[in-house]
Motif scaffolding. Sequence first.
Motif, PDB file in Angstrom:
ATOM      1  N   PHE A 223       0.913  -1.214  -0.109  1.00 36.02           N
ATOM      2  CA  PHE A 223      -0.094   0.112   0.031  1.00 36.02           C
ATOM      3  C   PHE A 223       0.872   1.440   0.011  1.00 36.02           C
ATOM      4  O   PHE A 223       0.387   2.399   0.462  1.00 36.02           O
ATOM      5  N   LYS A 224       2.036   1.076  -0.697  1.00 35.32           N
ATOM      6  CA  LYS A 224       3.104   2.435  -0.522  1.00 35.32           C
ATOM      7  C   LYS A 224       3.341   3.041   0.640  1.00 35.32           C
ATOM      8  O   LYS A 224       3.297   4.219   0.893  1.00 35.32           O
ATOM      9  N   GLY A 225       3.393   2.211   1.704  1.00 34.96           N
ATOM     10  CA  GLY A 225       3.781   2.508   3.092  1.00 34.96           C
ATOM     11  C   GLY A 225       2.517   2.916   3.877  1.00 34.96           C
ATOM     12  O   GLY A 225       2.713   3.556   4.806  1.00 34.96           O
ATOM     13  N   CYS A 226       1.230   2.794   3.220  1.00 31.80           N
ATOM     14  CA  CYS A 226       0.178   3.190   4.165  1.00 31.80           C
ATOM     15  C   CYS A 226      -0.316   1.871   4.903  1.00 31.80           C
ATOM     16  O   CYS A 226      -0.008   0.678   4.457  1.00 31.80           O
ATOM     17  N   PRO A 227      -0.840   2.193   6.165  1.00 30.40           N
ATOM     18  CA  PRO A 227      -1.311   0.910   7.196  1.00 30.40           C
ATOM     19  C   PRO A 227      -2.411   0.361   6.851  1.00 30.40           C
ATOM     20  O   PRO A 227      -3.420   0.768   5.927  1.00 30.40           O
ATOM     21  N   ASP A 228      -2.582  -0.831   7.146  1.00 30.65           N
ATOM     22  CA  ASP A 228      -3.725  -1.665   7.017  1.00 30.65           C
ATOM     23  C   ASP A 228      -3.914  -2.200   8.659  1.00 30.65           C
ATOM     24  O   ASP A 228      -3.508  -3.447   9.053  1.00 30.65           O
ATOM     25  N   THR A 229      -4.515  -1.563   9.389  1.00 21.75           N
ATOM     26  CA  THR A 229      -4.616  -1.604  11.014  1.00 21.75           C
ATOM     27  C   THR A 229      -5.021  -2.975  11.212  1.00 21.75           C
ATOM     28  O   THR A 229      -4.591  -3.778  12.168  1.00 21.75           O
ATOM     29  N   ASP A 230      -6.226  -3.275  10.456  1.00 18.01           N
ATOM     30  CA  ASP A 230      -7.044  -4.415  11.027  1.00 18.01           C
ATOM     31  C   ASP A 230      -6.614  -5.569  10.028  1.00 18.01           C
ATOM     32  O   ASP A 230      -7.228  -6.809  10.432  1.00 18.01           O
ATOM     33  N   GLY A 231      -5.632  -5.461   9.298  1.00 17.19           N
ATOM     34  CA  GLY A 231      -5.277  -6.520   8.425  1.00 17.19           C
ATOM     35  C   GLY A 231      -5.962  -7.189   7.665  1.00 17.19           C
ATOM     36  O   GLY A 231      -5.924  -8.520   7.302  1.00 17.19           O
ATOM     37  N   ASP A 232      -6.976  -6.606   7.154  1.00 14.70           N
ATOM     38  CA  ASP A 232      -8.052  -7.225   6.340  1.00 14.70           C
ATOM     39  C   ASP A 232      -7.562  -7.125   4.722  1.00 14.70           C
ATOM     40  O   ASP A 232      -8.538  -7.244   3.771  1.00 14.70           O
ATOM     41  N   GLY A 233      -6.388  -6.382   4.562  1.00 12.80           N
ATOM     42  CA  GLY A 233      -6.153  -6.469   3.006  1.00 12.80           C
ATOM     43  C   GLY A 233      -6.699  -5.113   2.374  1.00 12.80           C
ATOM     44  O   GLY A 233      -6.470  -4.897   1.106  1.00 12.80           O
ATOM     45  N   ILE A 234      -7.416  -4.307   3.275  1.00 13.17           N
ATOM     46  CA  ILE A 234      -7.663  -3.032   2.960  1.00 13.17           C
ATOM     47  C   ILE A 234      -7.058  -1.796   3.456  1.00 13.17           C
ATOM     48  O   ILE A 234      -7.265  -1.783   4.685  1.00 13.17           O
TER      49      ILE A 234
END
Length: 458
Positions: A223-234
């Motif tokens: 995601f170009k260094g952006c987070p996915d806090t809940d780990g659902d791939g979004i």
Amino acid sequence: MKNLSRLLFAMLLVLGYSNANAQDKNNPWQITIGANAVDAYPSGDGVPFSETIFSKYVDLDNWNILPSLSTISVSKYVGNGFSIGVAGSLNKIENWGEDANGDALKVDDLSYYAADGTVKYSIGEVLEWKTLDPYVGVGGGYTWIDEVGAGTLNGTLGLNVWFNENVGLTLQSSYKHAFEDYLNTHFQHTAGISIKFGGADTDGDGIYDKDDACPDVPGLEAFKGCPDTDGDGIEDSKDDCPNEAGLAELNGCPDTDGDGIADKDDKCPSVAGLKALNGCPDADGDGITDSDDACPKVSGPAANKGCPWPDTDNDGVLDKDDKCPEVKGTVANNGCPEVTEEIQKTLNEYAKTILFDTGRATIKSQSETVLNDIVNILKEYPTAKFAVEGHTDSVGSAKLNQRLSDSRANSVKEYLVSHGIDAFRLSSLGYGEDKPIDSNKTRAGRANNRRVEINLVK
């Protein structure tokens, strides 16, 4: 010492250049260390790019090679494929051009020092190559041969072969055109190990800030260094529920009951329901959610709260089960109102004011008003049963008092029945002088004991 001082000068120039711009955190640096070879064929023709200039380009007999560490360069990427850099090099010259017979022209170990600046353009970046990175460059510098120096105009071709993101092999060939007759135009070839460094990574996620769309928050490369806090791939910026793992089709929000409605929009998130009812079920299909449907398993109109039967008095008890369908009551009392302590108290306050002829059971006419008030109260509780109780003072015989209390209680009952109260709801009973509420030794006390009570039968 003079030769050493020139080398130190070139090195200081390189280090000074890198320090001057080292605070630009978003531009990685490249340093290359290696060996160089100098080739002065053809020499002295004075014609830039003459037809013979590349005729013996790979003739190693003309090359002056110093196999030890003899060149160092530093460059800085400035964007759009361009980088700028400086280099310092030294060598020992034994062959300096060719004689008339085409043989290498021998010289007596002349010293060679050079300091050069270059603007490079990465062809590999344009082609989006990761491992092979060919480049071209142009620049100028100053070269000393045996302590005599002259400026040069340089053209460069090179290739970086990257082993990983930071380390690679660099091969480079530069054409150096001299501005003075006493310095031959020549080639300088270099080979070395290159190291890239200096890219800033503020959030420590392994992605340089210049490539990090979220440079202040640790994230993922995908995601170009952006987070996915809940780990659902979004990624969080596109996730409507960034702290709860969810489904892509619901923009990252969970759907616990699997009804296709995100929990955040589902009024019944643990029970599968309908979108039209905000995720709540409607078992009988009457358009009323089960939680609001008084008859969830039987279809009925909304006017009847989802039941086929109405609830006329709107007390939550259907008319078919309501013993008082037109009077609002309680579920516990089968839809009928319940007699409260306050109503019971009011009844007896009225009842104790009923007056009789002295020693008789005849009700005085002035008591009709209060009796009608009692009738109105009893009609409000059509299923409640009441006991009309008669009481006397202790004057006279107990037997007479018992008979009088029975008669007076029955007179009140008959009046209530004659004015619309069902007889089955009323009973009458006299207690004579057995239940005084005051002293029989005073006139006031005896007056209080002569009374009628109307009490709820529970």
